[in-house]
Design a protein around this motif. Structure first.
Motif, PDB file in Angstrom:
ATOM      1  N   GLN A  34       0.800  -1.225   0.000  1.00 40.29           N
ATOM      2  CA  GLN A  34       0.000   0.000   0.000  1.00 40.29           C
ATOM      3  C   GLN A  34       0.834   1.277   0.000  1.00 40.29           C
ATOM      4  O   GLN A  34       0.310   2.355  -0.266  1.00 40.29           O
ATOM      5  CB  GLN A  34      -0.967   0.020   1.178  1.00 40.29           C
ATOM      6  N   ASN A  35       2.130   1.170   0.267  1.00 41.63           N
ATOM      7  CA  ASN A  35       2.992   2.350   0.333  1.00 41.63           C
ATOM      8  C   ASN A  35       4.080   2.390  -0.731  1.00 41.63           C
ATOM      9  O   ASN A  35       4.867   3.332  -0.763  1.00 41.63           O
ATOM     10  CB  ASN A  35       3.670   2.437   1.710  1.00 41.63           C
ATOM     11  N   THR A  36       4.169   1.356  -1.572  1.00 40.96           N
ATOM     12  CA  THR A  36       5.291   1.248  -2.495  1.00 40.96           C
ATOM     13  C   THR A  36       4.824   0.758  -3.870  1.00 40.96           C
ATOM     14  O   THR A  36       4.036  -0.180  -3.964  1.00 40.96           O
ATOM     15  CB  THR A  36       6.339   0.251  -1.950  1.00 40.96           C
ATOM     16  N   ILE A  37       5.366   1.414  -4.902  1.00 42.97           N
ATOM     17  CA  ILE A  37       5.153   0.956  -6.265  1.00 42.97           C
ATOM     18  C   ILE A  37       6.502   0.656  -6.906  1.00 42.97           C
ATOM     19  O   ILE A  37       7.526   1.211  -6.514  1.00 42.97           O
ATOM     20  CB  ILE A  37       4.360   1.978  -7.119  1.00 42.97           C
ATOM     21  N   VAL A  38       6.481  -0.228  -7.889  1.00 42.60           N
ATOM     22  CA  VAL A  38       7.686  -0.598  -8.633  1.00 42.60           C
ATOM     23  C   VAL A  38       7.539  -0.030 -10.045  1.00 42.60           C
ATOM     24  O   VAL A  38       6.632  -0.413 -10.777  1.00 42.60           O
ATOM     25  CB  VAL A  38       7.862  -2.130  -8.700  1.00 42.60           C
ATOM     26  N   ALA A  39       8.400   0.930 -10.399  1.00 43.47           N
ATOM     27  CA  ALA A  39       8.408   1.489 -11.755  1.00 43.47           C
ATOM     28  C   ALA A  39       9.146   0.492 -12.638  1.00 43.47           C
ATOM     29  O   ALA A  39      10.355   0.331 -12.529  1.00 43.47           O
ATOM     30  CB  ALA A  39       9.094   2.845 -11.773  1.00 43.47           C
ATOM     31  N   ASP A  40       8.389  -0.201 -13.505  1.00 43.14           N
ATOM     32  CA  ASP A  40       8.978  -1.333 -14.210  1.00 43.14           C
ATOM     33  C   ASP A  40       9.147  -1.160 -15.715  1.00 43.14           C
ATOM     34  O   ASP A  40       9.761  -2.012 -16.361  1.00 43.14           O
ATOM     35  CB  ASP A  40       8.172  -2.603 -13.934  1.00 43.14           C
ATOM     36  N   HIS A  41       8.639  -0.071 -16.294  1.00 42.91           N
ATOM     37  CA  HIS A  41       8.737   0.046 -17.747  1.00 42.91           C
ATOM     38  C   HIS A  41       8.510   1.490 -18.183  1.00 42.91           C
ATOM     39  O   HIS A  41       7.582   2.143 -17.712  1.00 42.91           O
ATOM     40  CB  HIS A  41       7.680  -0.859 -18.392  1.00 42.91           C
ATOM     41  N   THR A  42       9.353   1.967 -19.085  1.00 44.27           N
ATOM     42  CA  THR A  42       9.166   3.257 -19.740  1.00 44.27           C
ATOM     43  C   THR A  42       9.397   3.047 -21.221  1.00 44.27           C
ATOM     44  O   THR A  42      10.365   2.392 -21.613  1.00 44.27           O
ATOM     45  CB  THR A  42      10.166   4.315 -19.211  1.00 44.27           C
ATOM     46  N   TRP A  43       8.508   3.593 -22.035  1.00 44.38           N
ATOM     47  CA  TRP A  43       8.635   3.454 -23.477  1.00 44.38           C
ATOM     48  C   TRP A  43       8.157   4.732 -24.149  1.00 44.38           C
ATOM     49  O   TRP A  43       7.140   5.311 -23.766  1.00 44.38           O
ATOM     50  CB  TRP A  43       7.814   2.278 -23.983  1.00 44.38           C
ATOM     51  N   VAL A  44       8.931   5.182 -25.140  1.00 45.69           N
ATOM     52  CA  VAL A  44       8.575   6.357 -25.940  1.00 45.69           C
ATOM     53  C   VAL A  44       8.763   5.989 -27.410  1.00 45.69           C
ATOM     54  O   VAL A  44       9.813   5.484 -27.796  1.00 45.69           O
ATOM     55  CB  VAL A  44       9.453   7.579 -25.570  1.00 45.69           C
ATOM     56  N   ASP A  45       7.747   6.240 -28.201  1.00 45.15           N
ATOM     57  CA  ASP A  45       7.810   5.967 -29.631  1.00 45.15           C
ATOM     58  C   ASP A  45       8.901   6.811 -30.282  1.00 45.15           C
ATOM     59  O   ASP A  45       9.201   7.924 -29.824  1.00 45.15           O
ATOM     60  CB  ASP A  45       6.456   6.282 -30.268  1.00 45.15           C
ATOM     61  N   ASP A  46       9.468   6.291 -31.356  1.00 45.40           N
ATOM     62  CA  ASP A  46      10.528   7.009 -32.077  1.00 45.40           C
ATOM     63  C   ASP A  46      10.112   8.417 -32.501  1.00 45.40           C
ATOM     64  O   ASP A  46      10.947   9.313 -32.553  1.00 45.40           O
ATOM     65  CB  ASP A  46      10.964   6.223 -33.313  1.00 45.40           C
TER      66      ASP A  46
END
Length: 94
Positions: A34-46
């Motif tokens: 409830q207090n923590t998230i895991v940032a697992d993916h970032t994606w940006v199109d070309d």
């Protein structure tokens, strides 16, 4: 640039769409507790590369974490690098 947010209580994401309704950028996370998230993916199109969109996504995620008083565990390589580079994120790093 406007970002949309979806969260089902187990995972969530911030993203943006092009005029045709296709995703062109996203950052996702998984709830650890409830207090923590895991940032697992970032994606940006070309088509958006080099315009600072990944940083804007990260800023939106960090703002969300601050509002909800959450900590972020970075497993995404981009988020991990940015957390090491920018000391302004230290309050949300788990």
């Amino acid at each position: 640039m406007q970002f949309q947010h979806k969260d089902n209580g187990q995972q969530g994401e911030f993203f943006t769409l092009n005029d045709a309704g296709q995703r062109i950028a996203e950052i996702s996370y998984v709830w650890r507790n409830q207090n923590t998230i895991v940032a697992d993916h970032t994606w940006v199109d070309d088509c958006l590369r080099g315009q600072g969109v990944a940083r804007k996504l990260l800023d939106v995620l960090v703002e969300f974490a601050r509002e909800k008083q959450l900590k972020i565990i970075p497993t995404c390589s981009y988020v991990e690098v940015m957390f090491k580079r920018d000391q302004s994120f230290t309050d949300v790093v788990a």
